[in-house]
Every structure is written in C-alpha cells, then in structure tokens.
Write a protein that holds these residues in place. Sequence first.
Motif, short mmCIF file in Angstrom:
data_model
loop_
_atom_site.label_atom_id
_atom_site.label_comp_id
_atom_site.label_asym_id
_atom_site.label_seq_id
_atom_site.Cartn_x
_atom_site.Cartn_y
_atom_site.Cartn_z
N LYS A 44 -8.58 10.97 5.21
CA LYS A 44 -8.70 10.53 3.69
C LYS A 44 -8.61 11.59 2.59
O LYS A 44 -9.03 12.86 3.02
N THR B 164 0.67 8.33 1.78
CA THR B 164 0.57 9.64 1.51
C THR B 164 1.31 10.58 2.03
O THR B 164 1.77 10.42 3.05
N LYS B 165 1.39 11.96 1.17
CA LYS B 165 1.88 13.04 2.21
C LYS B 165 1.29 13.15 3.32
O LYS B 165 1.93 13.71 4.45
N ARG B 166 -0.01 13.35 3.39
CA ARG B 166 -0.83 13.32 4.61
C ARG B 166 -0.56 12.51 5.72
O ARG B 166 -0.30 12.88 6.76
N ASN B 167 -0.30 11.29 5.17
CA ASN B 167 0.23 10.22 6.33
C ASN B 167 1.40 10.49 6.98
O ASN B 167 1.79 10.31 8.03
N SER C 129 1.05 -1.21 -0.02
CA SER C 129 0.00 0.04 0.06
C SER C 129 0.97 1.18 -0.35
O SER C 129 2.24 1.23 0.16
N LYS C 130 0.42 2.26 -0.05
CA LYS C 130 1.24 3.60 -0.39
C LYS C 130 0.68 4.61 0.78
O LYS C 130 -0.14 4.52 1.31
#
Length: 299
Positions: free
Chosen positions: A299, A125-128, A122-123
């Motif tokens: 999200k 994200t920048k927010r993660n 899975s990826k």
Amino acid sequence: MTKDIQAEGALKAWGFLIILALIWGSSFILIKRGLEVFSPGELGAFRIVAAGMVLLPLSLPRLKGLNSRQVKNLITVGLMGSFIPAFLFAKAQTQLSSSLTGVFNAMTPLFVVIIGALFFHSKITKRNGIGLGIAFVGVVLLLMVKEGKAFGDFSDINSYAFFVILACICYGFNLNIIKYRFVELKPVAITAISLLMVLPMALIYLFAFTQFSFKLLHVEGAYQAAGYVALLGVMGTALALILFNIMVKVATPVFASSVTYLIPIVAIMWGLLDGEVLLAGHYIGIVAVIVGVWVGNRK
C-alpha cells in the motif's frame, strides 16, 4: 492490560497466518497425490463436492432472502473462485511440479489489480506497475528454465503453466466481484453459498461423466487418493476460507494478504521433500515472482 490484549491479538493473527500458509501451501502436494489415481476432472469435481458438502450447515440456512442479482453473482463467484480453478490446477499439475504451481499461484494479487483496473474502474499505481513488471520477468524465467541449460528458448516453454495463470485470472475476477458487487453479504456466507451453487454441477459431472465411482471400488490406492482430495476440499477450500475471514477480523487485510508470500515457500518445501528438482534458473524466477508480488501488493 491493554498491551496484553494487543499481544494476544497479534499472537492469534500470526497463528492464523502460519496455519493458512501450511494449509494452502500443502494444497499442491495433495493435488499431486490425488492425480496418482484420478484424472484432473475427477479430482477437480470431487474437491468441490467435498468442500460444498462440509459447508452445507452454513450455506443452507443463508439461502433465505437472496434476490436474483445475488444468486447470479454467487453462481459467478462459485465458478470463478472455486469450480473452474479446481479443474485448472489439477490439469496443470499433470505436467507441472507442485512446487512451481505454488509459485505461479502467488501471482493472484497482481491479477486482482489488473482485472480491477480493466473491468472494475480501479487504478493501477506506479508501485503496482513496477511489481507487475518484476513478477512478469520471474514468470518468463520460470517458463523457460530447461534442464541442461541456463535458460531455454520459447520452444521450451511448459504450456501447462498457463492453466495456473488462467486460474489466477479467475481468482482476480472473483475477488473483484466480491469486493464491488457484494456489500450486504458477509464473506463466510459468500464462500458457503457460492460453493453450494456449483455443488450440483460437480456432483452430476463426477458421478455421471467420470469413472470416479469405478476407480473408488476397483483401483488400488483409490481410497487413499480420495482421502487426499477430500482433505484438499475440506481443509484447503472450506476451512481455509473461513480461517482467512477470521484472520482479516483479528488483524488487517494487509497483514492477511501476506499469506501470499508464505504459500510458495511451503509448496516448495513439500516439493523438495517429495523429490522434485529445482534448477538455479527456477530459484531466480521464484525470487523475482515473490519480490514482484510483494512490491505490487504494498500500500
């Protein structure tokens, strides 16, 4: 009429959310009470026994038709999602307050993201990434808070916090295994059968390798402490997981995941009522962890 139905559904979702936050947020004070009599090993094993036994009516009828791959994955889920964390949380709280344990537990969604990226393709994200960074700062602050100082140094770190972090890593593996390797089984079946798979190990360890039975018969307050642990297993493990699965159906997974932010609040309230002391540095770290989890889990 449609609005009334929607309002009723929203009311149910919020009801489940509050009940779950109270149940899971209260788990840490129940562990604290159980540790007044039992060792971490005894507490962890009895917690699994209580949860596994109460779910037998759900697990036994669902054993039929399982293939070897499913059995292997269910054993893994039982170990990573219930068995190992039960021991780790108990061990951590021998030297860590119930309120701070509840805060560290809030890191679970971020470890789900990290484990998913490292092992399940899975990826992140920048927010993660931003959320992980904020939460990491919060954890470091919590680890270094020392009475009499604004913050201590690395020699002041309470290493028992790493037992909670390791439990969160186990949860991260567990949730990714459920997401990517179980398509055909329903969540309630996964929960019940996975607990059944680790129940024999917990029973053998509890009655053959610990002093649980002796303490129950001869130590003052043992029955009360056992009651707290049984409540922890039945309510905090078995019933709560079923309620969570129902909430996901009546609401959305995103709404259901918001219970993560309420659990530390309930845990802190119980801790303060029980006389635990939080310093100014603790509150800074707590806010950073919750904000980081919120940012990283959006999200």
